[in-house]
Design an enzyme around this catalytic site. Sequence first.
Site, short mmCIF file in Angstrom:
data_model
loop_
_atom_site.label_atom_id
_atom_site.label_comp_id
_atom_site.label_asym_id
_atom_site.label_seq_id
_atom_site.Cartn_x
_atom_site.Cartn_y
_atom_site.Cartn_z
N CYS A 83 0.85 33.06 10.65
CA CYS A 83 1.15 33.66 11.94
C CYS A 83 1.50 32.63 13.00
CB CYS A 83 -0.02 34.53 12.38
SG CYS A 83 -0.13 35.99 11.35
N GLU A 84 2.60 31.96 12.80
CA GLU A 84 3.16 30.98 13.72
C GLU A 84 4.67 31.06 13.55
OE1 GLU A 84 1.91 28.30 15.72
OE2 GLU A 84 -0.06 29.24 15.49
N GLU A 123 0.81 -1.23 0.00
CA GLU A 123 0.00 0.00 0.00
C GLU A 123 0.84 1.27 0.00
OE1 GLU A 123 -2.05 -0.49 3.66
OE2 GLU A 123 -3.62 -1.71 2.80
N PRO A 124 1.59 1.54 -1.06
CA PRO A 124 2.36 2.77 -1.08
C PRO A 124 1.48 4.00 -1.28
CG PRO A 124 2.56 1.65 -3.18
CD PRO A 124 1.72 0.76 -2.30
N ARG A 182 2.92 7.70 -0.23
CA ARG A 182 3.99 8.67 -0.46
C ARG A 182 4.84 8.33 -1.70
NH1 ARG A 182 6.29 11.13 3.93
NH2 ARG A 182 5.22 9.58 5.19
C1 LIG Z 1 -2.53 1.27 6.66
C2 LIG Z 1 -1.67 2.19 5.88
N1 LIG Z 1 -1.32 1.83 4.64
C3 LIG Z 1 -0.56 2.65 3.86
C4 LIG Z 1 -0.12 3.85 4.33
C5 LIG Z 1 0.68 4.70 3.40
O1 LIG Z 1 1.92 5.06 3.89
P1 LIG Z 1 2.93 5.74 2.88
O2 LIG Z 1 2.26 6.92 2.30
O3 LIG Z 1 4.09 6.14 3.70
O4 LIG Z 1 3.28 4.71 1.87
C6 LIG Z 1 -0.46 4.28 5.63
C7 LIG Z 1 0.03 5.56 6.14
O5 LIG Z 1 -0.27 6.02 7.19
C8 LIG Z 1 -1.27 3.41 6.42
O6 LIG Z 1 -1.63 3.76 7.65
#
Ligand SMILES: Cc1ncc(COP(=O)(O)O)c(C=O)c1O
Length: 446
Positions: A372-373, A299-300, A302
């Site tokens: 404003c931080e 599950e990528p 990022r």
């Molecule tokens: C269950 C699950 N899968 C996938 C991801 C995706 O992570 P990334 O964007 O680092 O690949 C996350 C991120 O929080 C997650 O909680």
Amino acid sequence: MRTTRLPLADVLPVTAGVNEAGHLTLGGCDAVQLARDFGTPLYVFDEETLRGQCQAFLAAFRSRYPDSGVVYAAKAYLGRALAAIIAQEGLDLDVVSGGELAIARSVSFPAERILFHGNNKSEEELCEALDYGIGRVVIDNFHEIQLLNGLAQARRVRQKVLLRLSPGIDPHTHAHTTTGTLDSKFGIPLPTGQGEAAVRQAVSMPGLELVGLHVHLGSPVFELEPYAEAVDVVMEFAARLREQLGFELREFSPGGGFAVAYLPDKLPPSPDEYAETIVAGLVAACRKHGLPQPRLFVEPGRAIVARAGVALYTVGSSKDVPGLRRFVSVDGGMADNIRPAIYGSQYAALVADRAADPAEAEETVTVAGKYCESGDILLRDAELPPLSAGDILAMPAAGAYALAMAGNYNASLRPAIVLVKDGEAKLMRRRETYEDLTRHDLWPLE
Ligand SMILES: Cc1ncc(COP(=O)(O)O)c(C=O)c1O
């Protein structure tokens, strides 16, 4: 035009180059012209990089393990155009809210290719998911086993589910983005015996069909070892479940969390290296325990979108504190990218109007946002060419978790987003307007 002279080539989109005017180009479009045409802050997504990352992950896993899939984690950023591209590229979609599901539905993302995560999915959200015929729900806790079972039974369906386990593995990420350790709000703890209890409960529920197990360690995970460990731990658990309950593991996911390059001197493993570690571990564990090989999916989030996105800002005021620091302010900041403020995330930057000028003397500046931080700092002690008002500053690797976490702090307008390809720029999301800000805010009260 591509060039080897770009100092941030590993961090920028694959199409990045410099044109005759010395301007940064993205997808064949002049970045300075994009800033003029669409205004700043502007987020530019490079279609070639985006689609390339989808294919790199699919190929890395499928070439080694044919029964595998790649599920894009929408939390990194989701818009309608992106959802459509993800569907076209053959990736599945992981959503964590009714809102993300609604965006997916708005482009008719195939229901059976959607997976629903989250540690506190509401009854309404689960009903929306069931009514859309969603492919998988990843159950996060005991409450959800009962809740989802009741809702599925009321609809006379048997929902396919996985259980998300918390395996007790530290992936050495920022504490706020570590999820695999026991002290986490996510997942059912495995080492405490609760994992086994959850499996027993889930398989006894007439409204649920438990097809697999899931873990997600955290993000971004620069090391390979935590994935190997996660595969081992889960497969050993699966072997025990088969022996004790006759439970057959049909699907397995070690989650996402694959790292990306934010800085040119800190490069992550490639999709192939992650795939090699995970697949080798899985195949070895199945052989060791005499288990059939389950379907594998990762599950990528990022790693699919970060590199494709570049944020463009216009430089405004500056302030020198002699002997201490030079601040240069830009027209965005923590409202469009809160990561530096909340995680101390580091980015690189370049001046889009003088991208091909390596000979130019550099100076150390701190790039501040406009909000404003005091903590609204995008880059601390960056080495950049001297900046003056009107320069366009480009911040690469901005495609993940910036827009997705963007807000309206100081009643700011969330930025426009464009998709670039072959010299053409198309608007993916228009900049918000003052009217957008006041539209939901009632006065006079009714
Ligand atoms: C269950 C699950 N899968 C996938 C991801 C995706 O992570 P990334 O964007 O680092 O690949 C996350 C991120 O929080 C997650 O909680």
